[in-house]
Design a protein around this motif. Structure first.
Motif, PDB file in Angstrom:
ATOM      1  N   LYS A 663       0.810  -1.206   0.000  1.00  0.00           N
ATOM      2  CA  LYS A 663       0.000   0.000   0.000  1.00  0.00           C
ATOM      3  C   LYS A 663       0.853   1.270   0.000  1.00  0.00           C
ATOM      4  N   THR A 664       1.812   1.366   0.938  1.00  0.00           N
ATOM      5  CA  THR A 664       2.627   2.572   1.021  1.00  0.00           C
ATOM      6  C   THR A 664       3.592   2.644  -0.151  1.00  0.00           C
ATOM      7  N   SER A 665       3.663   3.804  -0.807  1.00  0.00           N
ATOM      8  CA  SER A 665       4.513   3.975  -1.983  1.00  0.00           C
ATOM      9  C   SER A 665       5.993   3.949  -1.593  1.00  0.00           C
ATOM     10  N   ARG A 666       6.803   3.456  -2.511  1.00  0.00           N
ATOM     11  CA  ARG A 666       8.249   3.413  -2.270  1.00  0.00           C
ATOM     12  C   ARG A 666       8.821   4.820  -2.105  1.00  0.00           C
ATOM     13  N   LYS A 667       8.314   5.759  -2.899  1.00  0.00           N
ATOM     14  CA  LYS A 667       8.825   7.131  -2.807  1.00  0.00           C
ATOM     15  C   LYS A 667       8.521   7.737  -1.443  1.00  0.00           C
ATOM     16  N   VAL A 668       7.369   7.386  -0.887  1.00  0.00           N
ATOM     17  CA  VAL A 668       7.011   7.893   0.441  1.00  0.00           C
ATOM     18  C   VAL A 668       7.976   7.347   1.490  1.00  0.00           C
ATOM     19  N   VAL A 669       8.266   6.049   1.425  1.00  0.00           N
ATOM     20  CA  VAL A 669       9.199   5.450   2.382  1.00  0.00           C
ATOM     21  C   VAL A 669      10.600   6.023   2.189  1.00  0.00           C
ATOM     22  N   GLU A 670      11.001   6.191   0.936  1.00  0.00           N
ATOM     23  CA  GLU A 670      12.331   6.739   0.665  1.00  0.00           C
ATOM     24  C   GLU A 670      12.450   8.160   1.219  1.00  0.00           C
ATOM     25  N   ARG A 671      11.397   8.961   1.080  1.00  0.00           N
ATOM     26  CA  ARG A 671      11.403  10.322   1.625  1.00  0.00           C
ATOM     27  C   ARG A 671      11.508  10.285   3.147  1.00  0.00           C
ATOM     28  N   SER A 672      10.801   9.368   3.791  1.00  0.00           N
ATOM     29  CA  SER A 672      10.867   9.256   5.253  1.00  0.00           C
ATOM     30  C   SER A 672      12.272   8.901   5.714  1.00  0.00           C
ATOM     31  N   LEU A 673      12.932   7.972   5.007  1.00  0.00           N
ATOM     32  CA  LEU A 673      14.296   7.590   5.384  1.00  0.00           C
ATOM     33  C   LEU A 673      15.269   8.751   5.182  1.00  0.00           C
ATOM     34  N   GLN A 674      15.045   9.554   4.144  1.00  0.00           N
ATOM     35  CA  GLN A 674      15.902  10.726   3.947  1.00  0.00           C
ATOM     36  C   GLN A 674      15.768  11.700   5.121  1.00  0.00           C
ATOM     37  N   LEU A 675      14.531  11.898   5.590  1.00  0.00           N
ATOM     38  CA  LEU A 675      14.332  12.797   6.737  1.00  0.00           C
ATOM     39  C   LEU A 675      15.000  12.245   7.990  1.00  0.00           C
ATOM     40  N   LEU A 676      14.905  10.939   8.200  1.00  0.00           N
ATOM     41  CA  LEU A 676      15.544  10.341   9.368  1.00  0.00           C
ATOM     42  C   LEU A 676      17.064  10.441   9.286  1.00  0.00           C
ATOM     43  N   ASN A 677      17.618  10.242   8.102  1.00  0.00           N
ATOM     44  CA  ASN A 677      19.071  10.367   7.943  1.00  0.00           C
ATOM     45  C   ASN A 677      19.537  11.797   8.203  1.00  0.00           C
ATOM     46  N   LYS A 678      18.754  12.761   7.737  1.00  0.00           N
ATOM     47  CA  LYS A 678      19.124  14.154   7.996  1.00  0.00           C
ATOM     48  C   LYS A 678      19.039  14.476   9.491  1.00  0.00           C
ATOM     49  N   ALA A 679      18.154  13.790  10.193  1.00  0.00           N
ATOM     50  CA  ALA A 679      18.022  14.012  11.631  1.00  0.00           C
ATOM     51  C   ALA A 679      19.005  13.161  12.435  1.00  0.00           C
ATOM     52  N   ASN A 680      19.931  12.453  11.745  1.00  0.00           N
ATOM     53  CA  ASN A 680      20.940  11.598  12.397  1.00  0.00           C
ATOM     54  C   ASN A 680      20.286  10.500  13.239  1.00  0.00           C
ATOM     55  N   ALA A 681      19.198   9.965  12.748  1.00  0.00           N
ATOM     56  CA  ALA A 681      18.497   8.903  13.470  1.00  0.00           C
ATOM     57  C   ALA A 681      19.210   7.571  13.257  1.00  0.00           C
ATOM     58  N   PRO A 682      19.414   6.766  14.310  1.00  0.00           N
ATOM     59  CA  PRO A 682      20.042   5.436  14.177  1.00  0.00           C
ATOM     60  C   PRO A 682      19.023   4.420  13.631  1.00  0.00           C
ATOM     61  N   ILE A 683      18.869   4.369  12.343  1.00  0.00           N
ATOM     62  CA  ILE A 683      17.855   3.504  11.718  1.00  0.00           C
ATOM     63  C   ILE A 683      18.302   2.052  11.820  1.00  0.00           C
ATOM     64  N   GLY A 684      17.497   1.236  12.478  1.00  0.00           N
ATOM     65  CA  GLY A 684      17.826  -0.186  12.583  1.00  0.00           C
ATOM     66  C   GLY A 684      17.294  -0.992  11.411  1.00  0.00           C
ATOM     67  N   GLY A 685      16.176  -0.590  10.827  1.00  0.00           N
ATOM     68  CA  GLY A 685      15.586  -1.303   9.701  1.00  0.00           C
ATOM     69  C   GLY A 685      14.108  -0.997   9.629  1.00  0.00           C
ATOM     70  N   ILE A 686      13.412  -1.789   8.831  1.00  0.00           N
ATOM     71  CA  ILE A 686      11.993  -1.557   8.629  1.00  0.00           C
ATOM     72  C   ILE A 686      11.215  -2.814   9.010  1.00  0.00           C
ATOM     73  N   VAL A 687       9.941  -2.615   9.316  1.00  0.00           N
ATOM     74  CA  VAL A 687       9.006  -3.706   9.578  1.00  0.00           C
ATOM     75  C   VAL A 687       7.887  -3.602   8.554  1.00  0.00           C
ATOM     76  N   LEU A 688       7.681  -4.657   7.791  1.00  0.00           N
ATOM     77  CA  LEU A 688       6.599  -4.685   6.807  1.00  0.00           C
ATOM     78  C   LEU A 688       5.331  -5.167   7.507  1.00  0.00           C
ATOM     79  N   ASN A 689       4.358  -4.286   7.584  1.00  0.00           N
ATOM     80  CA  ASN A 689       3.115  -4.589   8.282  1.00  0.00           C
ATOM     81  C   ASN A 689       1.989  -4.853   7.279  1.00  0.00           C
TER      82      ASN A 689
END
Length: 728
Positions: A663-689
């Motif tokens: 359901k969620t678009s790839r571009k939407v997820v990619e944009r969210s990860l870009q925002l987290l990277n800019k915020a220096n967030a320690p991204i562990g991974g994703i959960v597909l729900n």
């Protein structure tokens, strides 16, 4: 970074490359299964279109007359006055075929068969056309074709009336022979005229005789008494033979049914029956039981009775044996039911045959009473028919009797009344339309698939985002009917609980325990299941004897409190702590069923949550929480609608992004990860729900969801548990 759980991580690169063909096939098959409704809809529309076409299109019957062009040279009195023609020449054959379809001959055929009137023609469909239009329409339905490497010509006539098609095809040849004879032999004109008059008189007599016979058939209620007499005796014999066979079948079915009732419920004795042992489900479970017995022998050699693996193997073995017993008993019941039905059918069939035999004997007696008058009328009809056929034969042979010219053509096969319409071709039409609908459905299916920009498998998500998939939550998780039931707190046999145990294991492998104590769950958009995921993950941590705190910092649309109490923003919580109204321990609520699980509601609503989060010391809350709890799980707001989460993402040890699969678009997820990277967030991974629980959807999560603890030892009533909602 340590290696992740192989149930969630993709295989090594070399394995992915080697299995690319199989993966492509799974993708293709998954696409077909997902869009099967669309393909079926296209096929159904095509079938409806074909049915409408077949229903609307008038049925056309085609009758064919076959003639042979003779080879003999012309027998004339003065051979020097005639130019010799070789009828074996292809040009001459084509000339004869063209003459069969000339307008003058077709017009004569129409007039001979009374299908033309002085002021216009009246087709069978009721429309009125002038002579030229009707002749042109008729000529399109007449064809003369040569048979390759032969001297045969097929003349076909197609109309909407089967009998008329045969009559016109024969009339076309007869009129051609008449015209050819009239043009070459004027001396045969009187004989032809006389024979034609005799043919008309005989035809009228034949018509009256046939009508009298038909009227008596209607009166007597029989189509053909002679055929009925020929049929009734074999029918009686056949019914008697079938009745004898039916009685034997009844005895055999009764014996088989009684034998089936003697089958016991003992597993070993049931497996001794071939019908039970050959059942696919019994055979499969028997193989599984043998496999578990072998595995148990190995486990028994390596571990003691109180070891978890020994207990688990023993549970698998007992569950499979119980499942085999239940399945064998169901097969026994099914066999007994089928034998009972067969016995009842045999009994019903015998009664029906006895009734049919009685009725046939009655009909045989009644048939003889009406046969005398029918025989007289039948002989009159056959006499008139024979006389008419003789005159027609003599009329056709008039040209042969002429000594001044050869017989150019002769009839090989007269046109017969066609039984089936030549068009529309029903089977061909439906086959072409079904194939076209299938192709159209597949084309639309793959166009929609190509336009789909969501994550449908683990491989797609990991290859596109270059991040590990920490876990996958299926769309349909079996749980209790209460929507507020914690899935992770269910028993060990729960598939939903196993999902979050796997997620717990995967996150624990991301690094040392001291560096993985605070977790933040977020999503790109609302309603992707982040609250459901974070809540159940926190419960799974508490089940490991870890004091776990779930903090709801989604201050705009809090869901944790509503999940537990059914209400929203009625308890003091995060905002009250930040504003100094409550102490930390006062806003932590212990869960009643899970003692080591605590949760903190969002608290009193504030007019501007972002301004509040900007001013407070979030790390002070985290540090105070870590002093009292082993793990802290934070549920935050979605990333794209608001920026609240970005203020907190860099202050935790692990950030998990929840993505709704398919359901969620790839571009939407990619944009969210870009925002987290800019915020220096320690991204562990994703959960597909909310991933579809289907085959060929990526073997990682579909494997362990189906494997888990299985259904060994689960009662039938527990298997039908209601599916719980997983949407936050």
């Amino acid at each position: 970074m340590p290696n992740l759980d192989p149930l969630d991580l993709p295989p090594p690169q070399e394995q992915t490359t080697q299995s690319g063909g199989l993966g492509d096939f799974h993708t293709f098959l998954r696409t077909i299964l997902d869009k099967s409704w669309l393909i079926i809809s296209c096929i159904v529309l095509a079938v409806i279109g074909a049915a409408v076409y077949v229903e609307v299109t008038p049925k056309t019957y085609e009758a064919v007359t076959t003639v042979q062009v003779e080879q003999e040279d012309a027998k004339v009195v003065k051979a020097e006055q005639v130019v010799s023609e070789d009828l074996r020449s292809q040009d001459i054959m084509n000339t004869v075929a063209q003459k069969m379809c000339n307008d003058a001959l077709l017009l004569e055929v129409l007039e001979t068969n009374h299908l033309m009137s002085p002021d216009g023609a009246y087709p069978l469909d009721g429309s009125k056309l002038n002579r030229e239009e009707y002749l042109k329409k008729f000529s399109r339905n007449v064809k003369a074709s040569l048979r390759r490497n032969s001297r045969l010509i097929d003349i076909s006539v197609a109309t909407t009336n089967a009998a008329l098609s045969a009559r016109l095809a024969n009339s076309l040849v007869a009129n051609y022979l008449g015209e050819d004879a009239l043009a070459q032999h004027t001396t045969t004109g009187n004989a032809s005229e006389y024979l034609q008059k005799q043919a008309e008189d005989q035809k009228e007599k034949l018509t009256k005789s046939e009508q009298a016979l038909q009227d008596y058939r209607k009166q007597a209620g029989a189509i053909s008494l002679e055929q009925s007499q020929d049929i009734i005796t074999p029918e009686l014999q056949d019914l008697q033979r079938r009745l004898t066979q039916s009685k034997a079948d009844l005895v055999q079915a009764e014996g088989a049914y009684k034998d089936s009732l003697k089958m016991t419920t003992n597993l070993d004795m049931l497996l001794a029956y071939t019908n039970v042992l050959s059942d696919p489900e019994v055979a499969q479970i028997s193989q599984d039981l043998a496999k578990h017995e072998m595995e148990f022998v190995l486990v028994k050699q390596r571990y003691r009775e109180k070891h978890p693996k020994y207990i688990q193997a023993w549970a698998y073995l007992n569950g499979t044996r119980d499942q085999l017993t239940a399945t064998a008993e169901r097969v026994r019941s099914r066999i007994q039911e089928s034998m009972r039905i067969a016995f009842e059918k045999a009994s019903t069939a015998q009664e029906g045959l006895e009734s049919q035999l009685t009725q046939a004997k009655t009909n045989a007696l009644a048939l003889g009473d009406v046969g005398i008058r029918y025989g007289v009328l039948s002989r009159d009809y056959e006499t008139a028919k024979k006389g008419y056929e003789d005159i027609i034969q003599r009329l056709n042979e008039t040209h042969v009797e002429a000594q001044l010219a050869p017989e150019r053509i002769r009839v090989i096969q007269k046109a017969l009344v066609p039984v089936k319409p030549a068009s529309p071709k029903v089977l061909l039409t439906f086959a072409v339309d079904i194939f076209g609908g299938l192709i159209a459905g597949l084309l639309v299916c793959f166009i929609l698939e190509a336009a789909n920009t969501t994550f449908r498998t683990v491989d797609e998500a990991e290859q596109y985002l270059a991040l590990p998939v920490l876990g996958t939550v299926p769309k349909l998780i079996k749980g209790k009917q209460d929507a507020r039931k914690l899935v992770a707190a269910e028993g060990s046999q729960s598939t939903g609980a196993e999902v979050f145990r796997t997620l717990r294991t995967t996150l624990s492998m991301l690094g040392p325990e001291k560096d993985r104590r605070t977790y933040l769950f977020t999503s790109s958009l609302p309603s992707e299941g982040k609250t459901f995921t974070s809540l159940n993950y926190a419960v799974s941590l508490a089940q490991q004897d870890l004091r776990t705190l779930l903090i709801d910092i989604d201050l705009r649309r809090p869901s944790v409190e509503q999940y537990f109490t059914g209400k929203r923003s009625t308890l003091p919580g995060v905002t009250d702590y930040f504003l100094g109204r409550k102490k930390f321990s006062e806003v932590c609520i212990q869960h009643e069923e899970t003692g080591k699980f605590f949760w903190m509601p969002s608290g009193t609503s504030v007019p501007n949550p972002l301004e509040l989060l900007t001013k407070v010391d979030f790390m002070q809350m985290i540090n105070e929480g870590l002093s009292q709890f082993d793990r802290i799980v934070i549920d935050t707001a979605p990333l794209l609608p608001v920026s609240d989460t970005l203020l907190l993402a860099s202050k935790v040890q692990t950030v998990v992004l929840v993505v709704q699969g398919c359901k969620t678009s790839r571009k939407v997820v990619e944009r969210s990860l870009q925002l987290l990277n800019k915020a220096n967030a320690p991204i562990g991974g994703i959960v597909l729900n909310l991933m579809p629980n289907r085959r060929f959807a990526g073997y990682y999560y579909s494997y362990y969801h189906g494997y888990g603890y299985g259904h060994y030892g689960v009662k039938d009533k527990d298997k039908d548990s209601v599916k719980a909602s997983v949407n936050a």
